[in-house]
Enzyme design. Structure first.
Site, mmCIF file in Angstrom:
data_model
loop_
_atom_site.group_PDB
_atom_site.id
_atom_site.type_symbol
_atom_site.label_atom_id
_atom_site.label_comp_id
_atom_site.label_asym_id
_atom_site.label_seq_id
_atom_site.Cartn_x
_atom_site.Cartn_y
_atom_site.Cartn_z
ATOM 1 N N ASP A 166 -15.862 51.516 -16.306
ATOM 2 C CA ASP A 166 -15.125 50.352 -15.787
ATOM 3 C C ASP A 166 -15.239 50.262 -14.261
ATOM 4 O OD1 ASP A 166 -14.127 49.617 -18.385
ATOM 5 O OD2 ASP A 166 -12.695 51.262 -18.222
ATOM 6 N N ASP A 173 -19.640 56.363 -14.271
ATOM 7 C CA ASP A 173 -18.355 55.860 -14.728
ATOM 8 C C ASP A 173 -18.615 54.521 -15.435
ATOM 9 O OD1 ASP A 173 -15.547 55.366 -14.838
ATOM 10 O OD2 ASP A 173 -15.736 54.150 -13.008
#
Ligand code: MG
Length: 179
Positions: A14, A12
């Site tokens: 953020d 991922d």
């Protein structure tokens, strides 16, 4: 966990690679701040994993706050820094859609399916999803991946948790549990 080149790392963005902006989005490169340890960990991860791909929901595009070009510029800068440090991300997938039902929006499988289409050798049972939300964990678990939860923005989520195989403070700690 023993990792070799047959393994794929799904990251991922953020809250894992860069600081997540509370109640907002990274809309330009000058708003992008790497999480502590990431630039040190990525070269070591690059040496272990056969493939490293990023899967990121970017609803800010669907909301009209950022263009595809704007996102690509941020990612070009991000990759330049990562590569200069000896790290590697083989491909970045993003979902611009607002709707939670969008097939590409995590936890839905679209970005995993696309990665497998681009890299047919990806074996989800030899893949690890690292993220900071339950949506990331579900995305990984639904495809049979091992999941690693980073508690950067949700430190109060309970662990053990059925969707989380491991919990690590960040990518440096993640490095410690693989060999
Ligand atoms: Mg995240």
């Amino acid at each position: 966990m023993h990792i070799d080149a047959s393994w794929t790392l799904f990251l991922d963005r953020d809250g894992v690679i860069n600081n997540e902006i509370k109640d907002g989005y990274v809309l330009s490169w000058d708003m992008f701040r790497f999480e502590e340890g990431v630039l040190t960990a990525l070269p070591a991860l690059a040496a272990k994993f056969g493939r490293i791909v990023m899967v990121t929901n970017q609803r800010c595009i669907g909301r009209g706050l950022l263009t595809e070009k704007g996102l690509n510029d941020i990612h070009a800068n991000m990759l330049e820094v990562i590569t200069a440090q000896g790290g590697r991300i083989d491909k970045i997938y993003h979902c611009p859609d607002i709707d939670n039902d969008s097939p590409c929006r995590k936890p839905n499988e679209g970005m995993a399916v696309q990665a497998k289409a681009d890299f047919p050798e990806i074996d989800f049972s030899r893949s690890i999803m690292v993220g900071n939300t339950l949506s990331d964990m579900k995305f990984g678990k639904d495809k049979g991946m091992t999941t690693v939860f980073i508690p950067s923005t949700k430190p109060d989520l309970p662990f053990p948790h059925p969707l989380m195989d491991y919990r690590c403070k960040g990518l440096m700690e993640f490095l410690e549990i693989i060999q």
